[in-house]
Design a protein around this motif. Structure first.
Motif, PDB file in Angstrom:
ATOM      1  N   GLY A 105      57.480 -35.554 -87.912  1.00  0.00           N
ATOM      2  CA  GLY A 105      58.776 -35.432 -88.573  1.00  0.00           C
ATOM      3  C   GLY A 105      58.745 -34.801 -89.948  1.00  0.00           C
ATOM      4  N   PHE A 106      57.571 -34.417 -90.444  1.00  0.00           N
ATOM      5  CA  PHE A 106      57.480 -33.748 -91.739  1.00  0.00           C
ATOM      6  C   PHE A 106      57.802 -32.269 -91.558  1.00  0.00           C
ATOM      7  N   THR A 107      58.463 -31.676 -92.551  1.00  0.00           N
ATOM      8  CA  THR A 107      58.833 -30.263 -92.429  1.00  0.00           C
ATOM      9  C   THR A 107      57.643 -29.334 -92.557  1.00  0.00           C
ATOM     10  N   ASP A 108      56.617 -29.751 -93.317  1.00  0.00           N
ATOM     11  CA  ASP A 108      55.424 -28.917 -93.450  1.00  0.00           C
ATOM     12  C   ASP A 108      54.257 -29.773 -93.895  1.00  0.00           C
ATOM     13  N   ALA A 109      53.060 -29.275 -93.621  1.00  0.00           N
ATOM     14  CA  ALA A 109      51.829 -29.964 -94.013  1.00  0.00           C
ATOM     15  C   ALA A 109      50.706 -28.956 -94.089  1.00  0.00           C
ATOM     16  N   ALA A 110      49.738 -29.239 -94.938  1.00  0.00           N
ATOM     17  CA  ALA A 110      48.530 -28.430 -95.035  1.00  0.00           C
ATOM     18  C   ALA A 110      47.341 -29.378 -95.010  1.00  0.00           C
ATOM     19  N   VAL A 111      46.365 -29.074 -94.182  1.00  0.00           N
ATOM     20  CA  VAL A 111      45.192 -29.925 -94.033  1.00  0.00           C
ATOM     21  C   VAL A 111      43.960 -29.108 -94.394  1.00  0.00           C
ATOM     22  N   SER A 112      43.079 -29.718 -95.171  1.00  0.00           N
ATOM     23  CA  SER A 112      41.818 -29.088 -95.543  1.00  0.00           C
ATOM     24  C   SER A 112      40.691 -30.037 -95.170  1.00  0.00           C
ATOM     25  N   ILE A 113      39.853 -29.601 -94.253  1.00  0.00           N
ATOM     26  CA  ILE A 113      38.752 -30.435 -93.787  1.00  0.00           C
ATOM     27  C   ILE A 113      37.471 -29.982 -94.479  1.00  0.00           C
ATOM     28  N   GLY A 114      36.867 -30.898 -95.221  1.00  0.00           N
ATOM     29  CA  GLY A 114      35.609 -30.616 -95.905  1.00  0.00           C
ATOM     30  C   GLY A 114      34.439 -31.195 -95.140  1.00  0.00           C
ATOM     31  N   ALA A 115      33.280 -31.186 -95.759  1.00  0.00           N
ATOM     32  CA  ALA A 115      32.073 -31.675 -95.102  1.00  0.00           C
ATOM     33  C   ALA A 115      32.183 -33.154 -94.739  1.00  0.00           C
ATOM     34  N   ASP A 116      32.749 -33.962 -95.630  1.00  0.00           N
ATOM     35  CA  ASP A 116      32.852 -35.400 -95.358  1.00  0.00           C
ATOM     36  C   ASP A 116      34.195 -35.979 -95.774  1.00  0.00           C
ATOM     37  N   SER A 117      35.208 -35.136 -95.921  1.00  0.00           N
ATOM     38  CA  SER A 117      36.525 -35.631 -96.311  1.00  0.00           C
ATOM     39  C   SER A 117      37.617 -34.748 -95.740  1.00  0.00           C
ATOM     40  N   VAL A 118      38.828 -35.297 -95.748  1.00  0.00           N
ATOM     41  CA  VAL A 118      39.997 -34.560 -95.286  1.00  0.00           C
ATOM     42  C   VAL A 118      41.083 -34.712 -96.347  1.00  0.00           C
ATOM     43  N   ASN A 119      41.622 -33.581 -96.803  1.00  0.00           N
ATOM     44  CA  ASN A 119      42.740 -33.593 -97.740  1.00  0.00           C
ATOM     45  C   ASN A 119      43.989 -33.162 -96.991  1.00  0.00           C
ATOM     46  N   VAL A 120      45.059 -33.935 -97.167  1.00  0.00           N
ATOM     47  CA  VAL A 120      46.313 -33.669 -96.472  1.00  0.00           C
ATOM     48  C   VAL A 120      47.417 -33.545 -97.518  1.00  0.00           C
ATOM     49  N   PHE A 121      48.151 -32.440 -97.466  1.00  0.00           N
ATOM     50  CA  PHE A 121      49.283 -32.216 -98.351  1.00  0.00           C
ATOM     51  C   PHE A 121      50.536 -32.217 -97.488  1.00  0.00           C
ATOM     52  N   ILE A 122      51.455 -33.119 -97.791  1.00  0.00           N
ATOM     53  CA  ILE A 122      52.652 -33.324 -96.987  1.00  0.00           C
ATOM     54  C   ILE A 122      53.872 -32.876 -97.783  1.00  0.00           C
ATOM     55  N   ASN A 123      54.797 -32.187 -97.102  1.00  0.00           N
ATOM     56  CA  ASN A 123      56.051 -31.804 -97.736  1.00  0.00           C
ATOM     57  C   ASN A 123      56.977 -33.012 -97.739  1.00  0.00           C
ATOM     58  N   SER A 124      56.908 -33.786 -98.808  1.00  0.00           N
ATOM     59  CA  SER A 124      57.714 -34.988 -98.940  1.00  0.00           C
ATOM     60  C   SER A 124      57.774 -35.364-100.411  1.00  0.00           C
ATOM     61  N   ASN A 125      58.927 -35.871-100.833  1.00  0.00           N
ATOM     62  CA  ASN A 125      59.020 -36.284-102.234  1.00  0.00           C
ATOM     63  C   ASN A 125      58.398 -37.656-102.457  1.00  0.00           C
ATOM     64  N   GLU A 126      58.223 -38.430-101.395  1.00  0.00           N
ATOM     65  CA  GLU A 126      57.516 -39.699-101.487  1.00  0.00           C
ATOM     66  C   GLU A 126      56.968 -40.068-100.118  1.00  0.00           C
ATOM     67  N   LEU A 127      55.938 -40.878-100.124  1.00  0.00           N
ATOM     68  CA  LEU A 127      55.331 -41.342 -98.876  1.00  0.00           C
ATOM     69  C   LEU A 127      55.407 -42.853 -98.828  1.00  0.00           C
ATOM     70  N   THR A 128      55.907 -43.389 -97.742  1.00  0.00           N
ATOM     71  CA  THR A 128      55.946 -44.836 -97.555  1.00  0.00           C
ATOM     72  C   THR A 128      54.626 -45.292 -96.951  1.00  0.00           C
ATOM     73  N   GLY A 129      54.393 -46.577 -97.004  1.00  0.00           N
ATOM     74  CA  GLY A 129      53.176 -47.129 -96.414  1.00  0.00           C
ATOM     75  C   GLY A 129      53.101 -46.850 -94.921  1.00  0.00           C
ATOM     76  N   GLU A 130      54.249 -46.878 -94.253  1.00  0.00           N
ATOM     77  CA  GLU A 130      54.282 -46.607 -92.818  1.00  0.00           C
ATOM     78  C   GLU A 130      53.887 -45.156 -92.522  1.00  0.00           C
ATOM     79  N   MET A 131      54.388 -44.225 -93.345  1.00  0.00           N
ATOM     80  CA  MET A 131      54.044 -42.811 -93.158  1.00  0.00           C
ATOM     81  C   MET A 131      52.542 -42.588 -93.345  1.00  0.00           C
TER      82      MET A 131
END
Length: 159
Positions: A105-131
């Protein structure tokens, strides 16, 4: 491989990198020079993907030159082929994760997978615990990554 061949190969790679940087600078300067803050935000995800793609393309060029310079039975050739395959797999995983997050349900997202981590950027002004929990679960199931190695950041970009 002789020193002369190594010097020629490295010089060619440096020259290719310089030409790429010049083209990037020239092509980036062809757009409008008056960019408003809202425009930068709305183009965040597009810019991020473009930059990521450019960096990966440069790495593929370098790997291709190593593959072309060495014979099949050398360690350098095997390492370059393995790294190239690894990059392809990471690119596929990032695309799949971005699609899964958009399907949530997010309008956009960008994911960057590193050697041992994942960074996620979500198009949202806030993130709830459920999200956040839904995104963590999707990453754990799809990427086999544990909670401590996942960073989720909201980046509000007007659509």
């Amino acid at each position: 491989m002789s020193n002369t061949k190594k010097i020629v190969l490295m010089s060619t790679l440096v020259l290719l990198l310089a030409v790429t940087a010049i083209f990037n600078f020239v092509l980036a300067g062809t757009g409008s020079t008056t960019t408003a803050s809202a425009n930068v935000k709305s183009n965040y995800f597009t810019s991020y993907r473009t930059e990521r793609s450019t960096k990966r393309s440069e790495e593929f060029v370098q790997l291709d030159s190593v593959i072309a310079a060495y014979t099949v039975d050398t360690n350098e050739y095997a390492a370059a082929v393995a790294r190239k395959q690894e990059l392809v797999e990471v690119m596929e995983d990032e695309l799949v994760m971005e699609s899964i997050i958009k399907a949530m349900g997010f309008t956009d997202a960008a994911v960057s997978i590193g050697a041992d981590s994942v960074n996620v950027f979500i198009n949202s002004n806030e993130l709830t615990g459920e999200m956040v929990t839904k995104i963590f679960y999707a990453l754990e199931v799809e990427q086999k990554v544990r909670d401590g190695n996942i960073i989720i950041m909201p980046v509000y970009a007007e659509s």
